[in-house]
Write a protein that holds these residues in place. Structure first.
Motif, PDB file in Angstrom:
ATOM      1  N   ALA A 113      -3.927  -2.783   0.339  1.00  0.00           N
ATOM      2  CA  ALA A 113      -1.778  -3.203   0.388  1.00  0.00           C
ATOM      3  C   ALA A 113      -1.300  -3.589  -0.613  1.00  0.00           C
ATOM      4  N   THR A 114      -0.399  -2.880  -0.477  1.00  0.00           N
ATOM      5  CA  THR A 114       0.993  -2.782  -1.530  1.00  0.00           C
ATOM      6  C   THR A 114       1.588  -3.918  -1.430  1.00  0.00           C
ATOM      7  N   ILE A 115       1.980  -4.551  -0.170  1.00  0.00           N
ATOM      8  CA  ILE A 115       2.956  -5.614   0.389  1.00  0.00           C
ATOM      9  C   ILE A 115       2.507  -6.832   1.375  1.00  0.00           C
ATOM     10  N   ALA A 116       2.973  -7.878   0.723  1.00  0.00           N
ATOM     11  CA  ALA A 116       2.451  -8.922   1.671  1.00  0.00           C
ATOM     12  C   ALA A 116       2.433  -9.318   2.861  1.00  0.00           C
ATOM     13  N   SER A 117       3.100  -8.730   3.398  1.00  0.00           N
ATOM     14  CA  SER A 117       2.957  -8.589   4.872  1.00  0.00           C
ATOM     15  C   SER A 117       3.970  -7.705   5.313  1.00  0.00           C
ATOM     16  N   GLY A 118       3.088  -6.953   6.542  1.00  0.00           N
ATOM     17  CA  GLY A 118       3.930  -6.632   7.399  1.00  0.00           C
ATOM     18  C   GLY A 118       2.958  -5.328   8.089  1.00  0.00           C
ATOM     19  N   ILE A 119       3.529  -5.079   9.080  1.00  0.00           N
ATOM     20  CA  ILE A 119       2.640  -3.687  10.027  1.00  0.00           C
ATOM     21  C   ILE A 119       2.234  -2.173   9.313  1.00  0.00           C
ATOM     22  N   VAL A 120       0.985  -1.921   9.395  1.00  0.00           N
ATOM     23  CA  VAL A 120       1.029  -0.710   8.694  1.00  0.00           C
ATOM     24  C   VAL A 120       0.989   0.307   9.975  1.00  0.00           C
ATOM     25  N   THR A 121       1.783   1.169   9.857  1.00  0.00           N
ATOM     26  CA  THR A 121       2.438   1.823  10.617  1.00  0.00           C
ATOM     27  C   THR A 121       1.506   4.064  10.639  1.00  0.00           C
ATOM     28  N   VAL A 149      -1.423  -6.338   8.095  1.00  0.00           N
ATOM     29  CA  VAL A 149      -1.174  -7.031   6.758  1.00  0.00           C
ATOM     30  C   VAL A 149      -0.701  -8.411   6.102  1.00  0.00           C
ATOM     31  N   ARG A 150      -1.542  -9.457   5.592  1.00  0.00           N
ATOM     32  CA  ARG A 150      -1.128 -10.678   5.349  1.00  0.00           C
ATOM     33  C   ARG A 150      -1.411 -10.603   3.767  1.00  0.00           C
ATOM     34  N   PHE A 151      -1.335 -10.189   2.672  1.00  0.00           N
ATOM     35  CA  PHE A 151      -1.114 -10.203   1.644  1.00  0.00           C
ATOM     36  C   PHE A 151      -1.427  -9.328   0.952  1.00  0.00           C
ATOM     37  N   ALA A 152      -0.656  -8.771  -0.195  1.00  0.00           N
ATOM     38  CA  ALA A 152      -1.020  -7.634  -1.189  1.00  0.00           C
ATOM     39  C   ALA A 152      -2.129  -7.818  -2.217  1.00  0.00           C
ATOM     40  N   GLY A 153      -2.646  -6.714  -1.512  1.00  0.00           N
ATOM     41  CA  GLY A 153      -4.354  -6.979  -2.183  1.00  0.00           C
ATOM     42  C   GLY A 153      -5.551  -6.695  -1.341  1.00  0.00           C
ATOM     43  N   GLU A 154      -4.602  -6.301   0.152  1.00  0.00           N
ATOM     44  CA  GLU A 154      -5.938  -7.071   1.576  1.00  0.00           C
ATOM     45  C   GLU A 154      -6.849  -5.675   1.374  1.00  0.00           C
ATOM     46  N   PRO A 155      -7.634  -5.605   1.698  1.00  0.00           N
ATOM     47  CA  PRO A 155      -8.758  -3.997   1.996  1.00  0.00           C
ATOM     48  C   PRO A 155      -8.279  -3.373   3.461  1.00  0.00           C
ATOM     49  N   LEU A 156      -7.980  -1.971   2.965  1.00  0.00           N
ATOM     50  CA  LEU A 156      -7.726  -1.558   4.405  1.00  0.00           C
ATOM     51  C   LEU A 156      -8.657  -0.830   4.958  1.00  0.00           C
ATOM     52  N   ALA A 157      -9.284   0.418   3.755  1.00  0.00           N
ATOM     53  CA  ALA A 157      -9.912   1.590   4.091  1.00  0.00           C
ATOM     54  C   ALA A 157     -11.010   1.629   2.100  1.00  0.00           C
ATOM     55  N   VAL A 158     -12.996   1.958   2.781  1.00  0.00           N
ATOM     56  CA  VAL A 158     -13.079   2.077   1.678  1.00  0.00           C
ATOM     57  C   VAL A 158     -13.424   3.435   0.966  1.00  0.00           C
ATOM     58  N   THR A 201       1.177 -16.169  -9.812  1.00  0.00           N
ATOM     59  CA  THR A 201       2.066 -16.664  -9.470  1.00  0.00           C
ATOM     60  C   THR A 201       2.798 -15.277  -8.822  1.00  0.00           C
ATOM     61  N   TYR A 202       3.733 -15.552  -8.088  1.00  0.00           N
ATOM     62  CA  TYR A 202       4.179 -14.932  -7.021  1.00  0.00           C
ATOM     63  C   TYR A 202       5.951 -14.745  -7.293  1.00  0.00           C
ATOM     64  N   ASP A 203       6.306 -12.946  -7.001  1.00  0.00           N
ATOM     65  CA  ASP A 203       7.573 -13.434  -6.379  1.00  0.00           C
ATOM     66  C   ASP A 203       7.932 -13.605  -4.836  1.00  0.00           C
ATOM     67  N   ALA A 204       9.233 -13.084  -5.221  1.00  0.00           N
ATOM     68  CA  ALA A 204       9.427 -13.594  -3.296  1.00  0.00           C
ATOM     69  C   ALA A 204       8.854 -13.050  -2.933  1.00  0.00           C
ATOM     70  N   GLN A 205       8.673 -11.705  -2.814  1.00  0.00           N
ATOM     71  CA  GLN A 205       8.090 -11.145  -1.970  1.00  0.00           C
ATOM     72  C   GLN A 205       6.926 -10.978  -1.636  1.00  0.00           C
ATOM     73  N   GLY A 206       5.929 -12.010  -2.325  1.00  0.00           N
ATOM     74  CA  GLY A 206       5.005 -12.710  -2.096  1.00  0.00           C
ATOM     75  C   GLY A 206       3.893 -11.323  -3.036  1.00  0.00           C
ATOM     76  N   GLU A 207       4.529 -10.330  -4.314  1.00  0.00           N
ATOM     77  CA  GLU A 207       3.603  -9.588  -4.984  1.00  0.00           C
ATOM     78  C   GLU A 207       3.348 -10.573  -5.755  1.00  0.00           C
ATOM     79  N   PRO A 208       2.041 -10.225  -6.410  1.00  0.00           N
ATOM     80  CA  PRO A 208       1.257 -11.528  -7.457  1.00  0.00           C
ATOM     81  C   PRO A 208       1.228 -10.636  -8.829  1.00  0.00           C
ATOM     82  N   SER A 209       1.791 -11.877  -9.956  1.00  0.00           N
ATOM     83  CA  SER A 209       2.818 -11.741 -11.233  1.00  0.00           C
ATOM     84  C   SER A 209       1.374 -10.930 -12.420  1.00  0.00           C
ATOM     85  N   ALA A 210       1.053 -12.151 -12.416  1.00  0.00           N
ATOM     86  CA  ALA A 210      -0.532 -12.348 -12.990  1.00  0.00           C
ATOM     87  C   ALA A 210      -1.480 -11.598 -13.237  1.00  0.00           C
TER      88      ALA A 210
END
Length: 797
Positions: free
Chosen positions: A59-67, A118-127, A708-717
Motif C-alpha cells: 500500500a502506498t497510503i496509510a489509511s483507505g479503502i482499496v477500490t 489498508v491500515r498502514f503504508a507498506g501493508e502487503p496487498l498482493a504477492v 518518523t512519519y508525515d501528517a498523512q502517515g507516510e514514513p519519512s525514514a
C-alpha cells in the motif's frame, strides 16, 4: 559478590569430575570458524531447483479503502509466473488474543494480505512470483491500485482525541488495551502528604530493531514426506509452523519449519510475519519453491517496529529521599495490528507490571494503554519497554535528588532493594541480586578514574559541558509459563524441551527449542552438556531450529535461552548420565552409587577402573544383551524445564560520562562503565558480547534512531540516509565488570543476559546529558537526543 555455590550440585545429579569445568570459562565460539570464513548459510543463500522469487505489492497510503487492485498487467510482465491477492489465496487472519474482558482488550485480526482495507503504508496487498528477483520487482511496477483515501491516525494524541477516525471499527477510541493495575490503598493521600513530589513526562521515538539480516523465507513442497517445508529467519520456528498450518488448513505434521543461520533478530523475528505465510501459501499453490528476501526499504518501513511510548509519571518522596509512591499513565503506540502471539499488550503490560524495578516502592498505581494508529505494527524489541520505564524512573530519582538537595547516587542507595527475596508492590518476587553492590562499584570506578574532577574542572576552566549519569535496573529473565499466564495470554510460552543423544562413538547431539540469532548457543549449550557428561566440547553438537527434530520449543526471546533452555539441556544430560552410570555399574557388577561420572566416561568410586563413553555406547547399541535388566537399548534422554515463579532477575548499573558540544548540540560519550550480574556466566566472553551489543542499541535509541512519519502517515525514514544508525565511531569502548549472584531457580545458576545492555543505556545517557547541561538550565526528558534537540533547547534556555 559471590552468592555461594549454586544448588545444582545438590539436585541429586552427579556431575563429571576430573578436570577443569567448561561452564564459567570463555570457551572459543564454535560458530566462528563457519561464520567468519563465509561458510554460514542464511535464508538468502538458499538455492533450490526450480526456485521462484517473491515480492509484495504494498500500500502506498496509510489509511483507505482499496477500490481496485488490478494484477492483469503484472501477470504479463516477462518472467512473472503468478500474482496473488487476498482473494486468490483465501487465507485466514493472524489473530493474537488475551483472555481479558472486552473492556480491557480488543483482538484485531491481521490479514496475510490486505483486502479491502489498508491500515498502514507498506501493508502487503498482493504477492508477485517470478523466475528471478528482477522480474518480480518489474512485476510490482505493473500493479494498478486505486484507493479511497481516509484520514490517517499518526500519533497517540490524535488516536485518543474525541471523534478521531477509527483504525479498527471494533476498537473504540483507537484503544486495543486499557488496564489499570496495582492501585494501592491511600495512594492519593501519600502524594498529598509527601515532602517532595516530582513529575516526568517523556516520549520515546519509534525504532526499528534493525537486524543485519532482514526477514526472509523459502518455502517448498516435499512430495515424498508430504510436507510443506518453510525455511525462514525466525526466532520462533514452532509458532511459525502453528500459524502456517492454521492459515493453510493443514495438519501441523504437514508443515516443517527450518531455520538456517540467522543474522540477528532482537525480537523483531519472535513474532509471525504475514509475508512468510504468504510465501508458504504461494509455494503450496504453485508446487514450486518460492523465496522472499525483504529489501532494506521494506524492512525500515513495513516490518515490525517498537518503542514509541508516552509516559506521564509522578513520584512521591519523604524529606530523607525515600520513595513513597509511583503514579503512572502509560500510552504505547502499537501501530495497525496486534502481533502474534504477544498482542498489542506486549509493551504496556510489560511496563505496568515491572516499573518499580530495583527500588522499594511502597505504593503504586498505573494505567496502561495500547493505542492503534496507521503505522506498521509493533513487536517486541530487545528490552521491551524496560529501556523506557527505567529511563522514566531514573529521571524521577534525578529530579527528586535535585529538589531535595541530595547526591543522585545517594538517593538511589537509600531506595535500592537489599533484602532478598523481595516481593514488590507489583506482586513480583525478586530473587537475590547485587543491586547496591553494582551501584557502589560503578560509582567507585568513575571516581577512581578521576571523572568527577575532570567534569568540574572542564566547565570551570574552559566552559566545556561534561556530565555523569547512572542507571540502576533489573532485567527480568527466564519468564516461565506462570509469568506469561499472568498477562492472560491465550498462547502461553514458558517451558523448553531438550533431547540429548549419544552415538556409538560417544559423541553427543543436543537439541534445544531455543533459537540462536547471534547468542552463541552452539557454544554455551554445548558447555553445559559437556560438563554434565564429562565430554570434550568438540564432541558435542547442538541442533536447533527444526520443528521436525525438536519436539517443541518457544524459541528465543526475553533472555530465556540459557535460563530456561540451558536448564532443560542440563536436566536431559543428567538423565543420560544416570543411564551411563547404570550400564557401567552393571558391567563391573557394582551398585550404581559405586560409580561416578568423570571426564571421558565413568569411573569406579574405589579407583579400580574406568569405562569410556565409547565403551558404554558399544554396549548400549551393539551388545544390548549385556544391558542390565530394565535398561533399554540406546543412549538418549529428554527433559523439560519451566520456571514456576516470577522468573529470575539479572541486574546492573551503568555509568556514563558525556560531553555536550554547545556549538553543535552533539553528544559525545567519553566513558561507559557497565557492572552486571547475570548469575553464573556460562561463558563470560559471550556475556560481554551481549552487554556490548545491547549497549550499542541502547545508545542508538538514546541519541540517533527514530522512525518518523508525515501528517498523512507516510514514513519519512526509508533508508539509512534518514534513519540514523550509529557506527563504530559513535559507540565508545565499554568497560564491563562482573558480579555473580547464582540463581536458585535455574539448573545452572545462570540468569538471562540478552537485554540488559539495551535496558540501561538510554537512562544513563540521558542523565549524563542533563548533568552536563545543568549549568545552562536546560533539562531534557525525551529521546532520541539529537543535536537539533540540544541546540534548540539551548537557544531557548
Amino acid at each position: 559478590m559471590n552468592g555461594g555455590n549454586h544448588g545444582g550440585n545438590e539436585s541429586g545429579h552427579p556431575r563429571a569430575g576430573d578436570g577443569a569445568r567448561l561452564v564459567g570459562t570463555s570457551a572459543r565460539r564454535r560458530e566462528d570458524p563457519r561464520l567468519l570464513t563465509g561458510r554460514g548459510s542464511f535464508t538468502d543463500d538458499l538455492r533450490l531447483p526450480g526456485m521462484l522469487f517473491a515480492q509484495f505489492v504494498r500500500a502506498t497510503i496509510a489509511s483507505g479503502i482499496v477500490t481496485s487492485l488490478d494484477l492483469s498487467a503484472v501477470r504479463e510482465v516477462p518472467g512473472v509466473v503468478a500474482a496473488f491477492d487476498a482473494e486468490d489465496l483465501a487465507l485466514g487472519d493472524i489473530t493474537a488474543r488475551l483472555g481479558r474482558p472486552a473492556e480491557e482488550f480488543v483482538p484485531t485480526g491481521m490479514p496475510v494480505l490486505a483486502g479491502e482495507r489498508v491500515r498502514f503504508a507498506g501493508e502487503p496487498l498482493a504477492v508477485v512470483i517470478a523466475r528471478d528477483p528482477y522480474a518480480a520487482e518489474d512485476g510490482l511496477e505493473a500493479a494498478k491500485v486505486t484507493y479511497d483515501a481516509r484520514t490517517a491516525v499518526v500519533d497517540d494524541a490524535q488516536a485518543l482525541a474525541p471523534g478521531a477516525p477509527l483504525v479498527h471499527e471494533e476498537a473504540a477510541a483507537n484503544t486495543l488495551l486499557d488496564v489499570s493495575m496495582f492501585a494501592s490503598a491511600g495512594i492519593d493521600e501519600v502524594f498529598d502528604e509527601a515532602a517532595c513530589v516530582v513529575h516526568v513526562e517523556t516520549r520515546t521515538g519509534r525504532q526499528n530493531a534493525l537486524p543485519l539480516e532482514t526477514r526472509g523465507a523459502v518455502a517448498a513442497w516435499d512430495d515424498r514426506e508430504q510436507q510443506l517445508v518453510v525455511r525462514t529467519s525466525t526466532q520462533v520456528p514452532h509458532q511459525v509452523r502453528t500459524v502456517a498450518a492454521r492459515c493453510l488448513g493443514l495438519d501441523e505434521r504437514a508443515v516443517r519449519v527450518l531455520v538456517p543461520d540467522m543474522g540477528g533478530g532482537f525480537g523483531l523475528k519472535c513474532v509471525v510475519g504475514r509475508e512468510e505465510i504468504a510465501v508458504a501459501a504461494a509455494a503450496l499453490r504453485l508446487g514450486r519453491p518460492v523465496k522472499w528476501t525483504e529489501d532494506r526499504k521494506d524492512a525500515l518501513t513495513a516490518s515490525f517496529l517498537a518503542r514509541e511510548q508516552h509516559y506521564d509519571v509522578r513520584a512521591a518522596f519523604d524529606a530523607e529521599g525515600r520513595i513513597l509512591g509511583l503514579d503512572a499513565d502509560i500510552v504505547c503506540d502499537m501501530g495497525a495490528y496486534s502481533c502474534y502471539p504477544f498482542t498489542a499488550g506486549i509493551e504496556p503490560l510489560m511496563a505496568s507490571a515491572e516499573m518499580p524495578g530495583v527500588y522499594k516502592v511502597p505504593s503504586y498505581r498505573v494505567r496502561a494503554r495500547a493505542v492503534t494508529t496507521n503505522k506498521a505494527p509493533s513487536a517486541p524489541y530487545r528490552g521491551v519497554s524496560r529501556p523506557q520505564y527505567v529511563m522514566v524512573v531514573e529521571r524521577l530519582f534525578e529530579r527528586a535528588a535535585r529538589e531535595l538537595g541530595m547526591d543522585p547516587v545517594e538517593i538511589r542507595r537509600r531506595n535500592l532493594i537489599t533484602d532478598f527475596p523481595y516481593t514488590g508492590v507489583n506482586n513480583v518476587t525478586y530473587d537475590p541480586g547485587s543491586y547496591l553492590e553494582s551501584l557502589d562499584l560503578c560509582e567507585r570506578t568513575l571516581r577512581e578514574e578521576g571523572w568527577y574532577e575532570r567534569r568540574d574542572a572542564a566547565f570551570a576552566a574552559e566552559g566545556r559541558h561534561l556530565g555523569i549519569g547512572y542507571s540502576c535496573f533489573s532485567e527480568r529473565t527466564g519468564y516461565g509459563s506462570t509469568a506469561f499466564a499472568q498477562r492472560k495470554m491465550e498462547v502461553v510460552p514458558g517451558f523448553d524441551i531438550s533431547e540429548v543423544r549419544m552415538d556409538t562413538t560417544g559423541a553427543l547431539t543436543v537439541t534445544t527449542g531455543t533459537m540462536s540469532h547471534g547468542q552463541s548457543h552452539e557454544t554455551t549449550m554445548a558447555q553445559i552438556a559437556a560438563d554434565e557428561l564429562g565430554l570434550e566440547l568438540a564432541r558435542v553438537r547442538v541442533h536447533q531450529g527444526d520443528t521436525e527434530r525438536i519436539t517443541y520449543g518457544w524459541g528465543t526471546f526475553a533472555s530465556r535461552s540459557i535460563a530456561v533452555g540451558g536448564s532443560a539441556v542440563r536436566l536431559a544430560a543428567a538423565k543420560l548420565g544416570e543411564k551411563l552410570r547404570l550400564i557401567a555399574a552393571a558391567h563391573w557388577g557394582l551398585a550404581p552409587d559405586q560409580v561416578e561420572l568423570a571426564r571421558g566416561g565413568v569411573r569406579r568410586a574405589d579407583g579400580g577402573g574406568r569405562m569410556s563413553h565409547r565403551e558404554i555406547a558399544d554396549i548400549a547399541y551393539l551388545k544390548a544383551h549385556l544391558l542390565p535388566k530394565g535398561v533399554e537399548p540406546g543412549l538418549a534422554a529428554t527433559a523439560s524445564f519451566d520456571v514456576f515463579n516470577d522468573g529470575t532477575f539479572s541486574n546492573a548499573t551503568h555509568g556514563v560520562v558525556v560531553e555536550v558540544h554547545e556549538g553543535t548540540g552533539q553528544v559525545e560519550i567519553l566513558r561507559y562503565v557497565c557492572v552486571e550480574d547475570c548469575g553464573v556466566a556460562i561463558n563470560p566472553q559471550v556475556v560481554e558480547g551481549q552487554c556490548r551489543g545491547g549497549i550499542a542499541q541502547g545508545i542508538a535509541g538514546a541519541l540517533f534512531e527514530q522512525v518518523t512519519y508525515d501528517a498523512q502517515g507516510e514514513p519519512s525514514a526509508t533508508s539509512f540516509m534518514d534513519y540514523k544508525v550509529p557506527t563504530a565511531l559513535e559507540i565508545p569502548d565499554i568497560g564491563i565488570q562482573h558480579l555473580e549472584t547464582p540463581c536458585a531457580f535455574t539448573e545452572t545458576g545462570a540468569k538471562g543476559a540478552g537485554e540488559g545492555g539495551t535496558i540501561g543505556a538510554p537512562a544513563a545517557v540521558l542523565n549524563a546529558v542533563n548533568d552536563a547541561l545543568r549549568p545552562t538550565g536546560v533539562e531534557l526528558d525525551n529521546t532520541p537526543i539529537t543535536p537539533e534537540t540540544v541546540a534548540s533547547a539551548l537557544e531557548h534556555a
